[in-house]
Motif scaffolding. Structure first.
Motif: not given
Length: 413
Positions: A148-156, A161-173, A183-189
Motif C-alpha cells: 500500500l505504501a509503495e502504491c501511494r508513493i508511485n501514484r501520489s 517536494t516529497g509531499l503527497f497529493v490528492w489524485n482527484t478531489d473525490a472521496a478525500i474525507g 482543484r486540478p488533479p494532483k495539485s493539492s499537497a
C-alpha cells in the motif's frame, strides 16, 4: 481518567443504547463482521470511519470495563480492517468505500483515482496492541501495508517536494475543503493527507518492529522522516504561524511562457505555493507530532483559541470564520459540509494534538465544550448529528450518526 458523570454520563447512556446499530454481520460481498457509521451510511464500510469508530468503541469498552462488549467491538473492528485487505488490488491500492455487495464504489484500482485514506497501519497497530492477530495475520498485514505504501508513493508523491497529493478531489474525507475540492488533479499537497500518511508510516514502523522485520522498520522510518521534514519545509508559514496545504502544480506540471529567448531562463525556483486558507487540518501537525514546539505555541495562541477564527463554545470550526468560503450550515445542499461546521473527528484530533504538546488547559476546555454540546443533543433529540453549527451548536446533518462522534467520550478534562 475520570468516571462517567454529568454530560459524559448522558452521552455514554445514548452510546451504549445505540452502538450496536453499527455492528454488521457478514452479508453479500462482505464476508466478515464490520462497522458502519450509522445514519444514511448504514451497511457501508468506509476506511477512516471504521478506524475512528474502532478507536472510540474500544476506548469506551476499556473505560466501562465490559469484557463482553470489548470482545464484540474487537471482532467487528478486526473484520473491518481485514475486509479492506481482502479487497486490496495487485498494485497495492486499497478501497475507500465498500458497499454491502463488496463493490469498490470509487474504483480505486484505476490509477487516476485516490486510494484509501492512510489509516490502515494505525488501524492494524490499534488491534495488534489488543492481541487481535496471530503471527500469520501480522505478517500478512505488514506485507499489505508495504504494498500500500509503495502504491501511494508511485501514484501520489510529488517528487520535487516529497509531499503527497490528492489524485482527484473525490472521496478525500473532507469533501469540500477549498484547498482540495475543485482543484486540478494532483495539485493539492493537502496538509491533512500528509499528516495522515506520516502517522501511518510511523505506525507501520512500530508494527514492523514488533514483528521483527528490520528491513521494513528501516523503510517506514526513512519514509516518515523524509515526509516530516518535507511538511516542515514546505507547509509551515513563518509569517502567519500556521501550517497550510500547498499547491505543487505551479512547478511540476505547467510549462512557463516564453517567446524566443524572452523568459527562457526564468525557471521557478520555489517548489510550492501556499494555499493560505485556515482549516482545522492546519493543526494536524500537532496531532501527528511534526510541528516544532515553538510553532505549536503560535498555532494555538494566535489561531486555534481565537473566537474570530476557530474557537467556539461547541468545539473547533472546520474552517476559520474569517475565510470568505465560511458557510457553517447546510444551505448549499452538500451532505458533507467542511466549510465551518464543528465536526467531532476534527475536535478529537485537535484535542490529541493539544495534549501532545502540553496545552492541558486548552485541551480540557475543548473537551468540556464538545461533550456538553453532544449531551445537549442527546437530551433534546435522543440522537447525535453528523456535524454541528459553528454559530449556534445546533445539529445540522445526519441525525442518528454515531461513528467517530463517540470519540468525545475519550476526551476527558
Amino acid at each position: 481518567m475520570p468516571p462517567f458523570s454529568g454530560n459524559r454520563a448522558v452521552l455514554l447512556e445514548l452510546a451504549l443504547k445505540q452502538t450496536r446499530k453499527m455492528f454488521n454481520s457478514p452479508c453479500g460481498g462482505l464476508k466478515r463482521p464490520y462497522l458502519d457509521p450509522g445514519a444514511q451510511y448504514a451497511r457501508n464500510l468506509w476506511d477512516w470511519d471504521s478506524y475512528w469508530a474502532s478507536v472510540a468503541l474500544l476506548g469506551i469498552a476499556a473505560e466501562v470495563k465490559d469484557d463482553a462488549f470489548s470482545a464484540e467491538v474487537l471482532k467487528h473492528a478486526k473484520g473491518s480492517l481485514l475486509t479492506f485487505f481482502d479487497y486490496q488490488a495487485p498494485d497495492g491500492s486499497m478501497p475507500i468505500l465498500l458497499d454491502g455487495e463488496g463493490v469498490d464504489v470509487f474504483e480505486t484500482r484505476n490509477p487516476g483515482q485516490n486510494i484509501g485514506k492512510p489509516i490502515h497501519a494505525q488501524f492494524a497497530l490499534l488491534l495488534e496492541e489488543r492481541g487481535a492477530f496471530d503471527d500469520a495475520e501480522k505478517a500478512m498485514l505488514l506485507r499489505g501495508l508495504r504494498r500500500l505504501a509503495e502504491c501511494r508513493i508511485n501514484r501520489s508523491r510529488s517528487c520535487p517536494t516529497g509531499l503527497f497529493v490528492w489524485n482527484t478531489d473525490a472521496a478525500i474525507g473532507v469533501d469540500d475543503d477549498p484547498t482540495a475540492w475543485g482543484r486540478p488533479p494532483k495539485s493539492s499537497a493537502h496538509i491533512y493527507l500528509n499528516c495522515l500518511v506520516y502517522a501511518d508510516f510511523r505506525a507501520a514502523e512500530t508494527l514492523a518492529g514488533r514483528i521483527g522485520d528490520t528491513e521494513s522498520v528501516r523503510f517506514f522510518r526513512q519514509e516518515a522522516d523524509a515526509l516530516g521534514e518535507a511538511v516542515r519545509r514546505c507547509c509551515y508559514d513563518r509569517r502567519d504561524g500556521l501550517y497550510y496545504t500547498v499547491d505543487v502544480q505551479c512547478v511540476t506540471t505547467h510549462p512557463k511562457f516564453s517567446m524566443f529567448t524572452l523568459n527562457a531562463s526564468l525557471d521557478a525556483f520555489w517548489q510550492v505555493l501556499p494555499l493560505k486558507i485556515g482549516a482545522w487540518s492546519s493543526f494536524l501537525p500537532l496531532w501527528c507530532g511534526i510541528a516544532r514546539q515553538e510553532e505549536a505555541g503560535r498555532m494555538v495562541r494566535e489561531h486555534l483559541m481565537n473566537p474570530a477564527r476557530f474557537w467556539t463554545p461547541w468545539g473547533i470550526r472546520s474552517l476559520a470564520a474569517d475565510e470568505v468560503m465560511y458557510r457553517p450550515d447546510d444551505s448549499r445542499g452538500n451532505p458533507s459540509n467542511w466549510l465551518g461546521p464543528v465536526w467531532i473527528i476534527s475536535c478529537y484530533m485537535v484535542w490529541l494534538g493539544l495534549k501532545r504538546y502540553g496545552f492541558e488547559a486548552e485541551a480540557s476546555q475543548l473537551a468540556e465544550n464538545v461533550v456538553g454540546n453532544l449531551a445537549e443533543d442527546c437530551r433534546r433529540n435522543n440522537v447525535l448529528h453528523e456535524y454541528y453549527s459553528g454559530e449556534t451548536g445546533e445539529g445540522i446533518s445526519g441525525p442518528g450518526f454515531l461513528n467517530w462522534n463517540l470519540l468525545a467520550l475519550l476526551m476527558h478534562p
